[in-house]
Design a protein around this motif. Structure first.
Motif, mmCIF file in Angstrom:
data_model
loop_
_atom_site.group_PDB
_atom_site.id
_atom_site.type_symbol
_atom_site.label_atom_id
_atom_site.label_comp_id
_atom_site.label_asym_id
_atom_site.label_seq_id
_atom_site.Cartn_x
_atom_site.Cartn_y
_atom_site.Cartn_z
ATOM 1 N N SER A 11 0.855 -1.185 0.000
ATOM 2 C CA SER A 11 0.000 0.000 0.000
ATOM 3 C C SER A 11 0.892 1.237 0.000
ATOM 4 O O SER A 11 2.040 1.194 0.451
ATOM 5 C CB SER A 11 -0.938 0.016 1.207
ATOM 6 O OG SER A 11 -0.200 0.155 2.408
ATOM 7 N N ASP A 32 -8.821 7.011 -3.550
ATOM 8 C CA ASP A 32 -8.538 6.043 -2.497
ATOM 9 C C ASP A 32 -9.029 4.663 -2.926
ATOM 10 O O ASP A 32 -10.135 4.505 -3.427
ATOM 11 C CB ASP A 32 -9.242 6.462 -1.204
ATOM 12 C CG ASP A 32 -8.883 5.569 -0.038
ATOM 13 O OD1 ASP A 32 -7.691 5.463 0.276
ATOM 14 O OD2 ASP A 32 -9.802 4.967 0.552
ATOM 15 N N GLY A 33 -8.167 3.665 -2.750
ATOM 16 C CA GLY A 33 -8.513 2.304 -3.128
ATOM 17 C C GLY A 33 -8.086 1.920 -4.532
ATOM 18 O O GLY A 33 -8.312 0.772 -4.946
ATOM 19 N N VAL A 77 -2.202 -1.037 -3.270
ATOM 20 C CA VAL A 77 -3.426 -0.282 -3.050
ATOM 21 C C VAL A 77 -3.052 1.137 -2.637
ATOM 22 O O VAL A 77 -2.237 1.335 -1.729
ATOM 23 C CB VAL A 77 -4.311 -0.930 -1.971
ATOM 24 C CG1 VAL A 77 -5.576 -0.107 -1.741
ATOM 25 C CG2 VAL A 77 -4.666 -2.363 -2.358
ATOM 26 N N ARG A 111 -3.737 4.735 -0.946
ATOM 27 C CA ARG A 111 -4.530 5.373 0.099
ATOM 28 C C ARG A 111 -4.474 6.894 -0.086
ATOM 29 O O ARG A 111 -3.387 7.463 -0.222
ATOM 30 C CB ARG A 111 -4.007 4.984 1.487
ATOM 31 C CG ARG A 111 -4.144 3.497 1.788
ATOM 32 C CD ARG A 111 -5.577 3.061 1.648
ATOM 33 N NE ARG A 111 -5.770 1.631 1.880
ATOM 34 C CZ ARG A 111 -6.850 0.970 1.488
ATOM 35 N NH1 ARG A 111 -7.815 1.596 0.827
ATOM 36 N NH2 ARG A 111 -6.975 -0.316 1.735
#
Length: 206
Positions: A19, A96-97, A121, A123
């Motif tokens: 992430s 986001d995502g 991913v 954020r």
């Protein structure tokens, strides 16, 4: 007698970058090994940078060209292994995502290719800030006051369809506004549209 065939077997793994915050770097570690019993000749590792991410750096001898990072690692002896690193940038404004799949592969002229993938991913968040200052601080009856509004998106995600609203002070009437502002039900409203991450601006009304 038993004849044992000699052949290289290349493997590759990829880790890191699970992430990342928008507008920050993500770092991948790419590890490779020859688990066979013969040298892999002229081995090459390639990484295709996903659309939307930007190249920052690669460990030697990695070279980026046209969105592909290439390492010419040469011959890889039986049992030999190594690791490389790749740094990419997740730009400002990503939702986001958002998910990126990044694939690395290794090949040699005398060995079957192998590949590995890592998923990242993103954020991010929208953070809107508004300040308003009136001038002069006091005004006589029938006089005019000008209100300046500064607005910004301090987050790392774009804000689509942003709308700015300012309530008219009590006992005042609307006169004019910059930036396309219009009065509606005791408010002045500006349809700002997309307010991208890091963007800012200002408007005034009288």
């Amino acid at each position: 007698s038993v004849t044992v065939a000699a052949a290289p077997v290349l493997t590759i793994t990829k880790s890191g970058g699970n992430s990342v915050n928008a507008n920050e770097n993500l770092v991948y570690t790419i590890s490779y090994e020859n688990t066979g019993n013969a040298a892999a000749q002229n081995a090459v590792i390639e990484d295709i940078i996903p659309a939307g991410l930007s190249f920052v750096s690669a460990s030697s001898p990695g070279v980026e060209n046209g969105g592909v990072v290439t390492w010419n690692v040469g011959d890889v002896a039986p049992g030999a292994s190594g690791s490389l690193s790749l740094t990419l940038l997740a730009p400002n404004g990503l939702l986001d995502g958002t998910i990126f799949n990044n694939t690395s592969s290794i090949s040699a002229i005398n060995s079957a290719p192998a590949s590995a993938q890592a998923q990242t991913v993103v954020r991010s968040h929208v953070e809107l800030e508004v300040t308003m200052v009136g001038s002069p601080t006091s005004v006589a009856p029938a006089g005019q006051a000008v209100f300046k509004i500064d607005y910004s998106n301090l987050g790392n995600e774009n804000a689509p369809n942003a709308v700015l609203r300012a309530t008219l002070p009590a006992n005042t009437t609307f006169s004019s506004a910059t930036g396309g502002g219009s009065p509606s039900g005791g408010e002045v409203i500006w349809n700002l549209g997309a307010l991208n991450a890091g963007a800012s601006g200002n408007v005034e009304f009288t």
